[in-house]
Design a protein around this motif. Sequence first.
Motif, PDB file in Angstrom:
ATOM      1  N   TYR A 102       1.527  -0.149  12.600  1.00 22.68           N
ATOM      2  CA  TYR A 102       2.375   1.391  12.377  1.00 22.68           C
ATOM      3  C   TYR A 102       3.517   1.266  11.332  1.00 22.68           C
ATOM      4  O   TYR A 102       3.089   2.078  10.267  1.00 22.68           O
ATOM      5  N   ALA A 105       2.107   2.620   7.718  1.00 23.03           N
ATOM      6  CA  ALA A 105       1.781   4.055   7.735  1.00 23.03           C
ATOM      7  C   ALA A 105       2.284   4.608   6.325  1.00 23.03           C
ATOM      8  O   ALA A 105       3.247   4.461   5.924  1.00 23.03           O
ATOM      9  N   GLY A 106       1.301   5.308   5.763  1.00 21.43           N
ATOM     10  CA  GLY A 106       1.725   5.935   4.274  1.00 21.43           C
ATOM     11  C   GLY A 106       1.152   4.870   3.240  1.00 21.43           C
ATOM     12  O   GLY A 106       1.153   5.231   2.107  1.00 21.43           O
ATOM     13  N   TRP A 110      -2.870   1.203   5.712  1.00 20.57           N
ATOM     14  CA  TRP A 110      -2.868   2.021   6.980  1.00 20.57           C
ATOM     15  C   TRP A 110      -4.283   3.067   6.946  1.00 20.57           C
ATOM     16  O   TRP A 110      -4.788   3.730   8.114  1.00 20.57           O
ATOM     17  N   SER A 148       8.086   4.248   7.628  1.00 23.37           N
ATOM     18  CA  SER A 148       7.012   4.573   7.010  1.00 23.37           C
ATOM     19  C   SER A 148       7.116   4.160   5.400  1.00 23.37           C
ATOM     20  O   SER A 148       8.217   4.374   4.993  1.00 23.37           O
ATOM     21  N   TYR A 149       6.196   3.764   4.923  1.00 24.84           N
ATOM     22  CA  TYR A 149       6.130   3.721   3.445  1.00 24.84           C
ATOM     23  C   TYR A 149       5.504   4.786   2.652  1.00 24.84           C
ATOM     24  O   TYR A 149       5.000   4.723   1.542  1.00 24.84           O
ATOM     25  N   GLN A 150       5.648   6.025   3.147  1.00 27.00           N
ATOM     26  CA  GLN A 150       4.847   7.048   2.561  1.00 27.00           C
ATOM     27  C   GLN A 150       5.549   7.154   1.198  1.00 27.00           C
ATOM     28  O   GLN A 150       4.878   7.635   0.322  1.00 27.00           O
TER      29      GLN A 150
END
Length: 339
Positions: A102, A105-106, A110, A148-150
């Motif tokens: 998880y 995500a971003g 993912w 998150s790496y959004q």
Amino acid sequence: MARNEQLVRQHKLLQILEANRFGRTLDELREAVVTELGLGTLHERSVRRDLEALQAAGIDIEMQESQRGRIWKFGPRGRAAVKVAASATELIALSLSRDLLYPLAGTPFWQGIESFWNKLQEELPPAVRKHYQEYRQTLYVRGMPAKSYQKQQGILGTLHRAILEHRIVDIEYQPPGKDVQKRTIEPYAVVFYNNSLYILAAASEIPEGQERIRHLKLDRFLKAVALDQWFQLPPDFNLEEHLGQGTGIFSGGKPRDFKIRITARGARWVAEDPWHPEQTIDQQADGSILLTVKAAHELEIIPRVLSLGTEAELLAPEVCRKMIAGVLRQAANQYGPAS
């Protein structure tokens, strides 16, 4: 030209064809590849050769006549190839793996995971889906950070493309407590370690023959610009061997042996959670152990020793033993009588 530029183009062509069920003309494919890969120029002949190479590899790509002219698209076998059957047990294992990943995500990784997960669920028989949903209520994954790496999605996309194309990258990087640094790097790989992404790269300013590889945490990247300059990986570089030299993700000099005495009580924890696949343990008569483990940086070892408190004592190297002594003295002063 990067050594694997053709491979990158072919992969992009597959993604474009997968997203366009009615096909694209050769010129449309060329324009899409140029736009999505940020290329300067690309001849239609190169695109045609890439498509023919994919066909020769056994991928079902057809050329058909249409009102728009000749188009290229996936044939029926190419579409069917993405259908996958799974048992309830396999689905449970995959869903646990998805939970563990998880923190990605971003990121493009993912997006691929989610796309495959959704396709797989659509193909499941109702009985398999029902069994999975019931069993999953008894099995949880905890301890994952709310991360998150959004925000870094664009930066990661640039770095990932540069890795595939062997392109040099200018970056702005800010380590904790320091000013923003401008660096030029040669990115080798993306490494997922302890719920964070790291870019394994060579520092361009360091001459050949010296230790050039750095492990840069993606969270600290503020900007990344791929240049129209290319590099070559060292012929003797092996990613698995490089990462296997230490217990963590820190980059440093050559690996050193760290020797730690661990009490009989602490030895149980080491048995449950080994420090390194190649560690050695010498059992002592009183139940304690002498643990020897290689690491490229003392910060891979010192926090683990301190986490065991009085159950562990670092014996060597001497310089690291003195570092721990200094940390403990500072901590003792800090935890003196409250003011």
